[in-house]
Design a protein around this motif. Structure first.
Motif, short mmCIF file in Angstrom:
data_model
loop_
_atom_site.label_atom_id
_atom_site.label_comp_id
_atom_site.label_asym_id
_atom_site.label_seq_id
_atom_site.Cartn_x
_atom_site.Cartn_y
_atom_site.Cartn_z
N PHE A 164 0.83 -1.21 0.00
CA PHE A 164 0.00 0.00 0.00
C PHE A 164 0.86 1.27 0.00
CE2 PHE A 164 -2.61 3.29 1.98
CZ PHE A 164 -3.83 3.14 1.35
N PHE A 165 2.02 1.19 0.63
CA PHE A 165 2.88 2.37 0.75
C PHE A 165 4.12 2.30 -0.14
CE2 PHE A 165 0.67 2.47 4.92
CZ PHE A 165 0.01 3.68 4.73
N CYS A 166 4.25 1.24 -0.94
CA CYS A 166 5.41 1.14 -1.82
C CYS A 166 5.20 -0.02 -2.80
CB CYS A 166 6.67 0.89 -1.01
SG CYS A 166 8.17 0.77 -2.01
N ILE A 226 5.46 12.08 -7.83
CA ILE A 226 4.55 12.32 -6.71
C ILE A 226 3.12 12.44 -7.20
CG2 ILE A 226 3.89 14.03 -4.96
CD1 ILE A 226 6.92 14.58 -4.59
N LYS A 227 2.94 13.12 -8.33
CA LYS A 227 1.60 13.30 -8.89
C LYS A 227 0.97 11.96 -9.28
CE LYS A 227 1.32 14.80 -13.09
NZ LYS A 227 1.42 15.68 -14.28
N TYR A 228 1.75 11.10 -9.93
CA TYR A 228 1.23 9.79 -10.36
C TYR A 228 0.84 8.93 -9.16
CZ TYR A 228 3.39 10.98 -14.86
OH TYR A 228 3.75 11.59 -16.03
N ASN A 229 1.68 8.93 -8.13
CA ASN A 229 1.38 8.12 -6.95
C ASN A 229 0.21 8.69 -6.16
OD1 ASN A 229 3.47 5.93 -6.91
ND2 ASN A 229 4.82 7.70 -7.01
N PHE A 230 0.12 10.00 -6.09
CA PHE A 230 -1.01 10.64 -5.42
C PHE A 230 -2.32 10.25 -6.11
CE2 PHE A 230 -3.87 14.32 -4.73
CZ PHE A 230 -3.89 14.31 -3.34
N ALA A 231 -2.27 10.15 -7.44
CA ALA A 231 -3.47 9.78 -8.21
C ALA A 231 -3.96 8.37 -7.85
CB ALA A 231 -3.19 9.88 -9.71
N VAL A 232 -3.04 7.48 -7.49
CA VAL A 232 -3.45 6.14 -7.08
C VAL A 232 -4.30 6.21 -5.82
CG1 VAL A 232 -2.63 3.89 -6.24
CG2 VAL A 232 -1.49 5.00 -8.17
N TYR A 233 -3.88 7.00 -4.85
CA TYR A 233 -4.64 7.14 -3.61
C TYR A 233 -5.98 7.83 -3.85
CZ TYR A 233 -0.42 5.63 -1.20
OH TYR A 233 0.66 4.89 -0.78
N ARG A 234 -5.98 8.80 -4.74
CA ARG A 234 -7.22 9.55 -5.00
C ARG A 234 -8.18 8.77 -5.90
NH1 ARG A 234 -10.10 13.29 -3.33
NH2 ARG A 234 -9.97 14.97 -4.87
N GLY A 293 -9.94 5.93 -4.03
CA GLY A 293 -11.10 6.80 -3.80
C GLY A 293 -11.03 7.61 -2.53
N PHE A 294 -9.82 7.90 -2.04
CA PHE A 294 -9.68 8.64 -0.80
C PHE A 294 -9.93 10.13 -1.01
CE2 PHE A 294 -6.36 5.30 0.65
CZ PHE A 294 -7.39 4.46 1.09
N SER A 295 -10.31 10.81 0.06
CA SER A 295 -10.44 12.25 0.03
C SER A 295 -9.06 12.88 -0.13
CB SER A 295 -11.07 12.77 1.33
OG SER A 295 -10.17 12.58 2.42
N ALA A 344 -5.57 11.24 1.16
CA ALA A 344 -4.56 10.94 0.15
C ALA A 344 -3.24 11.63 0.48
CB ALA A 344 -5.05 11.36 -1.22
N VAL A 345 -3.29 12.85 0.98
CA VAL A 345 -2.07 13.57 1.39
C VAL A 345 -1.38 12.82 2.52
CG1 VAL A 345 -1.22 15.66 2.52
CG2 VAL A 345 -2.81 15.84 0.61
N ALA A 346 -2.16 12.35 3.50
CA ALA A 346 -1.59 11.60 4.62
C ALA A 346 -0.93 10.31 4.12
CB ALA A 346 -2.68 11.28 5.64
N CYS A 347 -1.57 9.64 3.17
CA CYS A 347 -1.00 8.43 2.60
C CYS A 347 0.30 8.73 1.86
CB CYS A 347 -1.99 7.78 1.64
SG CYS A 347 -3.40 7.00 2.45
N MET A 348 0.32 9.86 1.16
CA MET A 348 1.53 10.22 0.42
C MET A 348 2.69 10.51 1.34
SD MET A 348 1.63 9.96 -2.82
CE MET A 348 3.17 10.87 -3.00
N LYS A 349 2.42 11.06 2.51
CA LYS A 349 3.50 11.30 3.47
C LYS A 349 4.15 9.98 3.89
CE LYS A 349 1.70 15.64 5.39
NZ LYS A 349 1.12 16.30 6.59
N LEU A 350 3.30 8.98 4.16
CA LEU A 350 3.83 7.66 4.53
C LEU A 350 4.50 6.98 3.33
CD1 LEU A 350 0.94 6.46 6.85
CD2 LEU A 350 3.29 6.98 7.52
#
Length: 260
Positions: free
Chosen positions: A147-149, A216-224, A228-230, A234-240
């Motif tokens: 999930f994080f990598c 960063i943009k591509y990976n952020f899009a996976v969370y969003r 389907g995260f808010s 998604a920002v919190a997930c990207m930090k991890l």
């Protein structure tokens, strides 16, 4: 009992420099019951001519061409629709397999009664020279770790269609492979890796130039989009995710002696 058929999905786009060598690395497999399903994404070079020459001599190679340039996700899905094998494997047009790759993975899957596996891989440069770097992964990879990598090298993964069905691949142009493995791991919870290097990943000169901001943009899009995260979650997930990339994943990248 005969060898189960493995369908190998290869998307191509202007791959004339590498495609012949990649296909030959499949033809050199000690495991012989495979089919290549190659789908070209409207190349403007001689990729398809080279593929055709190889296909004339080896009826295990099938190829077709998309009507318009649509990205690797669409090309892989088109190949998936044509696949007849019980097992689906993936190879990009510039990467290579070691000769024992399929045999060792199929033995691992069948002997341990597993529906999915992957392996470590070595890195080579654009000219095929070793970079003396091996990319490893947790040998018992959990969904949370994935999930994080993305620890799964696309060129090493293989799954059982009888267990999963044919898993659709996202048409998003980046990170479709990560979303595919997340779908797999969500079902099986733990993935067991063949703990040795079975392939060569080619580090292209043009891929090095991809900006960190784009990554960063591509990976952020996976969370969003995929999860389907808010925006805030998604920002919190990207930090991890970034923490994992900077401090945890480097532990799985090993310096090795040249092997080519």
């Amino acid at each position: 009992m005969g060898q189960p058929l493995v369908s190998i999905l290869i998307p191509t786009f202007n791959s004339e420099k590498f495609i012949s060598e990649s296909i030959r690395s499949v033809q050199n497999q000690t495991y012989t019951n495979w089919e290549i399903i190659l789908v070209d994404d409207c190349s403007t070079d001689s990729t398809l001519c080279l593929v055709e020459e190889l296909a004339i001599k080896d009826n295990r190679i099938q190829y077709s061409r998309l009507e318009k340039n649509s990205g690797t996700g669409v090309a892989r899905n088109s190949a998936l629709a044509l696949a007849k094998g019980q097992y689906i494997a993936f190879l990009d047009a510039d990467d290579l397999w070691k000769p024992e790759k399929l045999k060792k993975q199929m033995d691992f899957l069948i002997n341990k009664n597993l529906p999915f596996t992957f392996s470590f891989y070595d890195c080579i440069d654009e000219a095929g020279n070793p970079l003396n770097k091996r990319v490893e992964a947790p040998v018992h990879l959990s969904y949370r770790e994935l999930f994080f990598c993305n620890y799964v090298g696309n060129l090493t993964a293989i799954y059982d269609v009888n267990f999963f069905g044919k898993i659709p691949i996202s048409s998003i142009r980046k990170r479709q492979d990560w979303m595919l493995w997340l779908t797999v791991l969500k079902k099986i919870k733990i993935a067991h890796v063949v703990p040795e290097s079975l392939a060569y990943y080619r580090v292209r000169n043009d891929s090095i130039s991809t900006s960190k901001l784009d990554l960063i943009k591509y990976n952020f899009a996976v969370y969003r989009r995929f999860h389907g995260f808010s925006f805030l979650i998604a920002v919190a997930c990207m930090k991890l995710f970034l923490f994992t990339q900077l401090f945890i994943k480097p532990r799985y990248i090993k310096n090795i002696k040249p092997s080519i």
